[in-house]
Write a protein that holds these residues in place. Structure first.
Motif, PDB file in Angstrom:
ATOM      1  N   LYS A   1       0.844  -1.200   0.000  1.00  0.00           N
ATOM      2  CA  LYS A   1       0.000   0.000   0.000  1.00  0.00           C
ATOM      3  C   LYS A   1       0.880   1.252   0.000  1.00  0.00           C
ATOM      4  O   LYS A   1       1.804   1.365   0.799  1.00  0.00           O
ATOM      5  N   GLY A   2       0.614   2.148  -0.932  1.00  0.00           N
ATOM      6  CA  GLY A   2       1.349   3.405  -1.021  1.00  0.00           C
ATOM      7  C   GLY A   2       2.739   3.282  -1.611  1.00  0.00           C
ATOM      8  O   GLY A   2       3.499   4.237  -1.576  1.00  0.00           O
ATOM      9  N   GLN A   3       3.091   2.100  -2.143  1.00  0.00           N
ATOM     10  CA  GLN A   3       4.446   1.873  -2.640  1.00  0.00           C
ATOM     11  C   GLN A   3       4.531   1.654  -4.152  1.00  0.00           C
ATOM     12  O   GLN A   3       5.494   1.068  -4.637  1.00  0.00           O
TER      13      GLN A   3
ATOM     14  N   ALA B   1      -7.330  -6.338  -0.030  1.00  0.00           N
ATOM     15  CA  ALA B   1      -8.034  -5.770   1.125  1.00  0.00           C
ATOM     16  C   ALA B   1      -7.134  -4.850   1.951  1.00  0.00           C
ATOM     17  O   ALA B   1      -7.611  -3.860   2.514  1.00  0.00           O
ATOM     18  N   ASP B   2      -5.824  -5.134   1.987  1.00  0.00           N
ATOM     19  CA  ASP B   2      -4.904  -4.308   2.777  1.00  0.00           C
ATOM     20  C   ASP B   2      -4.359  -3.104   1.996  1.00  0.00           C
ATOM     21  O   ASP B   2      -3.512  -2.379   2.481  1.00  0.00           O
ATOM     22  N   GLY B   3      -4.843  -2.907   0.757  1.00  0.00           N
ATOM     23  CA  GLY B   3      -4.404  -1.774  -0.056  1.00  0.00           C
ATOM     24  C   GLY B   3      -3.220  -2.063  -0.951  1.00  0.00           C
ATOM     25  O   GLY B   3      -2.852  -1.228  -1.777  1.00  0.00           O
TER      26      GLY B   3
END
Length: 139
Positions: A38-40, A81-83
């Protein structure tokens, strides 16, 4: 020699991978995943973009039923689900629900290239090594 001239790193960076973390060549008879936490996702400027392309042993695009030769930020990647986002690198479909994130592989050896056009400078950047592409791992 891969091509007649490359962009400067400030304009584009092309990390390429021909072998997995186990040192073995990628082979379409196996299944692999490239997970961006997530965000990477690859850090590029707002005016830039990133894409992941796949090539066969002759360095040609891989013909496939989807006519898909790249996965990029322009695609609607399906997030977990965890992004995080998984990109599936394999010859056979990972299942209809995962096909939006599938880059079809040949039945034999292949390589992948992550292209970052207009890579970001700053605290998280491929230019200074503070961001590195995640490893492609066998499933």
């Amino acid at each position: 020699m891969l091509g007649p001239g490359w962009n400067l790193p400030a304009d584009a960076v092309y990390p390429t991978s021909e072998k997995g973390p186990d040192g073995k060549d990628y082979d379409g008879s196996n299944k692999y995943v490239l997970r961006f936490e997530k965000g990477q996702l690859p850090p590029v400027a707002a005016s830039g973009f990133w894409s992941l392309t796949m090539y066969d042993e002759g360095r040609f695009f891989v013909p496939n039923a989807l006519n898909r030769y790249t996965i990029s930020q322009r695609d609607n990647l399906k997030a977990n689900a965890d992004g995080s986002a998984d990109i599936y690198l394999q010859a056979d479909s990972p299942g209809k629900d995962k096909e939006p994130n599938w880059l079809p592989a040949p039945k034999g050896k292949f390589s992948v290239m992550l292209r970052l056009y207009m890579p970001k400078e700053g605290p998280v950047s491929i230019l200074d090594g503070s961001w590195k592409p995640p490893a492609i791992t066998p499933l």
